[in-house]
Design a protein around this motif. Structure first.
Motif, PDB file in Angstrom:
ATOM      1  N   SER A 116     -35.051  56.753 -37.830  1.00 57.23           N
ATOM      2  CA  SER A 116     -34.791  56.035 -36.641  1.00 57.23           C
ATOM      3  C   SER A 116     -33.416  56.508 -36.146  1.00 57.23           C
ATOM      4  CB  SER A 116     -34.547  54.270 -37.052  1.00 57.23           C
ATOM      5  OG  SER A 116     -33.921  54.467 -38.217  1.00 57.23           O
ATOM      6  N   LYS A 117     -32.976  57.251 -36.907  1.00 53.63           N
ATOM      7  CA  LYS A 117     -31.567  57.939 -36.498  1.00 53.63           C
ATOM      8  C   LYS A 117     -31.504  59.452 -37.233  1.00 53.63           C
ATOM      9  CE  LYS A 117     -26.606  57.895 -37.249  1.00 53.63           C
ATOM     10  NZ  LYS A 117     -25.501  57.257 -37.855  1.00 53.63           N
ATOM     11  N   PRO A 176     -33.653  59.165 -32.262  1.00 53.00           N
ATOM     12  CA  PRO A 176     -34.709  58.932 -33.562  1.00 53.00           C
ATOM     13  C   PRO A 176     -35.566  60.053 -33.094  1.00 53.00           C
ATOM     14  CG  PRO A 176     -34.752  57.200 -31.537  1.00 53.00           C
ATOM     15  CD  PRO A 176     -33.519  58.066 -31.310  1.00 53.00           C
TER      16      PRO A 176
END
Ligand code: SF4
Ligand code: FES
Length: 329
Positions: free
Chosen positions: A27-28, A36
């Protein structure tokens, strides 16, 4: 909580990237580039970056994709767990329970293979193979010359029969321990016992070929099977030689160190009521992550008042009986 892995094996160079069970959502991307990642990625083949944020079972996409992967892996896998020697310690069995669905949408005939005799010690049941390549890497990296591999492609892909040549190598028995399913099993143990009826014990001997640190699977005084010891990830700690594995099947051959630590969640820990067998590191609680206690570790006393909370099952010697829960005891 680590993602499941069916093909990655940290001790085997080049392993991973075949089965897709370890998919996660990034997600990051990193501190530098926080975007992401657009697709789910195989965690065993993804380089960790500073500040990277990864979602495992907290991601709906991951949970859904894993169901699909299990369904794929089971397309051609026979459902013969009741007669398979790997039952009870099969990664695919565990994966299906934890991440699979109840049914399959597959309507075609499963692929099957003719039985092959690959020597006196190892049985190859190709129909159960999930093509993880672990045995190929093991034979390649532990033996002097590569004698077996995967032939053909797609549905026809098969572990080559040349395996019987590499069987002469004194470390080839390790392919049994790395196989995540019941495709490669120990002929000296085959159909002799169910693994959860045996008692795992750590033992060692002075071996001129390997370091002699093994796990004995015993019933009473009888040694049914010898395997390498496995770590918390289910990977072999030290490779062992064929002599230790197939020929030393008597207690007098070994110096017994004590009962092996087996995960509480494993069916193998059933039947071990006393001592430290069955104690395992508490699973990393995910309640902090998802805000509730995981179902797998729920306390029976919070959902049932049948048993007295002050009576601890783990402290009862032998199987529990109703007498153990009588009020005046
Ligand atoms: S025989 Fe076992 S270890 Fe070898 S590729 Fe098939 S599943 Fe993997
Ligand atoms: S364990 Fe990562 S792809 Fe198989």
């Amino acid at each position: 909580m680590t993602p499941p892995a069916m093909c990655y094996y940290s001790k085997l160079q080049g392993s991973g990237g075949k089965c897709r069970t370890c998919l996660v959502e990034v997600s990051k991307g990193s501190e530098k580039d926080p975007r992401p990642m657009p697709k789910l990625v195989a965690s065993c083949r993804t380089t960790v970056m500073d500040g990277m944020e990864v979602k495992n079972i907290t991601s709906e996409k991951v949970v859904d994709a894993r169901k699909g992967v299990v369904e794929f892996l089971l397309l051609n896998h026979p459902l013969d767990c009741p007669v398979c020697d790997q039952a009870g310690e099969c990664d695919l069995q565990n994966l299906s329970y934890e991440h699979g669905t109840e049914g399959t949408r597959y309507e075609f005939k499963r692929r099957t293979f003719e039985k092959e005799d690959i020597g006196p010690y190892i049985s190859l049941h190709m129909t159960r193979c999930i093509m993880c390549f672990r045995c190929v890497f093991t034979a390649d990296q532990l033996t002097q010359k590569r004698e077996h591999g995967i032939l053909e492609r797609g549905d026809h892909a098969t572990i080559s029969t040349m395996l019987n040549k590499s069987l002469e190598n004194e470390f080839i028995g390790n392919v049994i321990d790395v196989c995540p399913v019941g495709a490669l099993t120990d002929k000296t143990f085959r159909f002799k016992n169910r693994v959860w009826f045996t008692k795992p014990v750590d033992a060692h001997r002075d071996c001129p070929t390997c370091n002699g640190k093994v796990r004995l699977w015993m019933r009473g005084e009888e040694v049914f099977r010898v395997t390498a010891r496995k770590d918390q990830w289910g990977e072999v700690e030290d490779w062992i030689c064929n002599d230790c594995r197939f020929h030393k099947k008597e207690t007098k051959d070994w110096v017994i160190e004590g009962p092996s630590l087996i995960r509480r969640s494993s069916v193998i820990s059933q039947g071990h009521y006393a001592g430290n067998v069955g104690t395992a590191p508490t699973p990393i609680l995910i309640d902090k992550v998802i805000g509730k206690k995981p179902k797998l570790t729920l306390d029976i006393h919070t959902v049932s008042d049948v048993n007295r909370p002050d009576v601890h099952l783990s402290e009862i010697e032998g199987p529990a009986h109703s007498d153990d829960f009588k009020k005046n005891k």
